[in-house]
Scaffold this motif. Structure first.
Motif, PDB file in Angstrom:
ATOM      1  N   ALA A  54       0.875  -1.175   0.000  1.00 60.39           N
ATOM      2  CA  ALA A  54       0.000   0.000   0.000  1.00 60.39           C
ATOM      3  C   ALA A  54       0.907   1.219   0.000  1.00 60.39           C
ATOM      4  O   ALA A  54       1.637   1.459   0.952  1.00 60.39           O
ATOM      5  N   THR A  55       0.870   1.998  -1.066  1.00 64.03           N
ATOM      6  CA  THR A  55       1.790   3.126  -1.191  1.00 64.03           C
ATOM      7  C   THR A  55       1.097   4.362  -1.744  1.00 64.03           C
ATOM      8  O   THR A  55       0.133   4.261  -2.495  1.00 64.03           O
ATOM      9  N   HIS A  74      -1.264  -1.607  -4.325  1.00 65.58           N
ATOM     10  CA  HIS A  74      -2.250  -0.526  -4.345  1.00 65.58           C
ATOM     11  C   HIS A  74      -1.456   0.777  -4.331  1.00 65.58           C
ATOM     12  O   HIS A  74      -0.764   1.061  -3.357  1.00 65.58           O
ATOM     13  N   LEU A  77      -2.284   5.947  -2.911  1.00 67.91           N
ATOM     14  CA  LEU A  77      -3.218   5.951  -1.793  1.00 67.91           C
ATOM     15  C   LEU A  77      -2.958   7.125  -0.856  1.00 67.91           C
ATOM     16  O   LEU A  77      -1.812   7.458  -0.561  1.00 67.91           O
ATOM     17  N   GLU A  81      -6.905   6.194   2.831  1.00 73.25           N
ATOM     18  CA  GLU A  81      -7.126   4.995   2.022  1.00 73.25           C
ATOM     19  C   GLU A  81      -6.241   3.844   2.507  1.00 73.25           C
ATOM     20  O   GLU A  81      -6.675   2.686   2.532  1.00 73.25           O
ATOM     21  N   LYS A  82      -5.018   4.164   2.917  1.00 65.42           N
ATOM     22  CA  LYS A  82      -4.160   3.130   3.509  1.00 65.42           C
ATOM     23  C   LYS A  82      -4.797   2.592   4.785  1.00 65.42           C
ATOM     24  O   LYS A  82      -4.784   1.393   5.046  1.00 65.42           O
ATOM     25  N   ALA A  86      -5.831  -1.164   5.687  1.00 66.16           N
ATOM     26  CA  ALA A  86      -5.124  -1.824   6.794  1.00 66.16           C
ATOM     27  C   ALA A  86      -6.039  -2.261   7.924  1.00 66.16           C
ATOM     28  O   ALA A  86      -5.636  -3.057   8.771  1.00 66.16           O
ATOM     29  N   PHE A  91      -0.217  -4.172   9.689  1.00 69.05           N
ATOM     30  CA  PHE A  91       0.325  -3.176   8.759  1.00 69.05           C
ATOM     31  C   PHE A  91       1.733  -2.814   9.182  1.00 69.05           C
ATOM     32  O   PHE A  91       1.977  -2.499  10.346  1.00 69.05           O
ATOM     33  N   GLY A  93       4.940  -0.266   8.377  1.00 71.75           N
ATOM     34  CA  GLY A  93       5.278   0.976   7.689  1.00 71.75           C
ATOM     35  C   GLY A  93       6.410   1.710   8.368  1.00 71.75           C
ATOM     36  O   GLY A  93       6.837   1.361   9.468  1.00 71.75           O
ATOM     37  N   ASN A  97       3.218   9.121   6.251  1.00 71.61           N
ATOM     38  CA  ASN A  97       1.909   8.778   5.699  1.00 71.61           C
ATOM     39  C   ASN A  97       1.416   7.398   6.124  1.00 71.61           C
ATOM     40  O   ASN A  97       0.289   7.023   5.813  1.00 71.61           O
ATOM     41  N   ASP A  98       2.242   6.626   6.816  1.00 75.64           N
ATOM     42  CA  ASP A  98       1.841   5.303   7.295  1.00 75.64           C
ATOM     43  C   ASP A  98       1.254   5.346   8.701  1.00 75.64           C
ATOM     44  O   ASP A  98       0.643   4.373   9.149  1.00 75.64           O
ATOM     45  N   ALA A 101      -2.530   4.580   9.062  1.00 78.65           N
ATOM     46  CA  ALA A 101      -2.821   3.172   8.782  1.00 78.65           C
ATOM     47  C   ALA A 101      -2.380   2.288   9.944  1.00 78.65           C
ATOM     48  O   ALA A 101      -3.053   1.310  10.271  1.00 78.65           O
TER      49      ALA A 101
END
Length: 195
Positions: A54-55, A74, A77, A81-82, A86, A91, A93, A97-98, A101
């Motif tokens: 997911a990126t 994906h 995102l 959306e992540k 998740a 998850f 990361g 941005n992680d 999620a």
């Protein structure tokens, strides 16, 4: 003064260098896999995990890595959306941005070389991605041990409670000895946890 580049069909790249409003050069960026990533992904796949990348990245680099690892990708995102992707999953990361999620995930795992916000959002911080299969194995083992301890404690206490209340007194055990035997439940559970 800042200018935009004219859009040119068929020109690919991650970064564009503009000169007088025209594309003068393109730069393509390539992601490199972390040490141990391939081995970790393969170990998790063997254990039945579905792996997804997911990126927020939109370049072909994510597709290339997904193809190399044999996983679903994906792209483009947003953090939200992540987070949706998740939810109810594990998850992993390392970026700013992680963080969202990781908070939304059932278990959020941050990599220690990542951003501070990712590390604070994660439930767990690992040194590098190669540790992930061992961490999951340890978690499953711990969960199994907790279930065994609960089963043992409930069974033992259910059997000993009537004895401790003196049901068989004076025929068999006095309540004092039965109460002492009840206290061994905690000792036994503690020792079983160490095995």
């Amino acid at each position: 003064m800042r200018q935009n580049c004219d859009v040119v069909e068929g020109v690919e790249g991650d970064l564009f260098v503009c000169v007088d409003g025209k594309i003068g050069a393109t730069v393509s960026l390539k992601e490199e896999l972390r040490d141990g990533a391939v081995e970790s992904i393969e170990a998790l796949k063997r254990r039945g995990f579905k792996i997804v990348i997911a990126t927020g990245d939109s370049s072909k680099s994510a597709d290339e890595i997904g193809k190399l690892l044999g996983v679903e990708v994906h792209k483009s995102l947003s953090p939200e959306e992540k987070g949706d992707l998740a939810r109810d999953a594990l998850f992993v990361g390392d970026g700013v941005n992680d963080a969202y999620a990781m908070r939304e995930a059932k278990v959020g795992v941050a990599v220690s070389t990542g951003s501070d916000i990712a590390k604070s959002a994660g439930d767990l911080v690992i040194r590098d991605i190669s540790q992930l299969p061992d961490v999951i194995k340890l978690g499953k083992s711990t969960e199994g041990k907790v279930k065994q301890n609960l089963g043992w404690a409930f069974g033992y206490n259910a059997a000993m409670l009537p004895l401790a209340s003196g049901v068989l007194y004076p025929i068999w055990l006095s309540p004092e000895y039965s109460a002492l035997a009840m206290s061994f439940s905690s000792v036994i559970v503690s020792l079983w946890s160490l095995i």
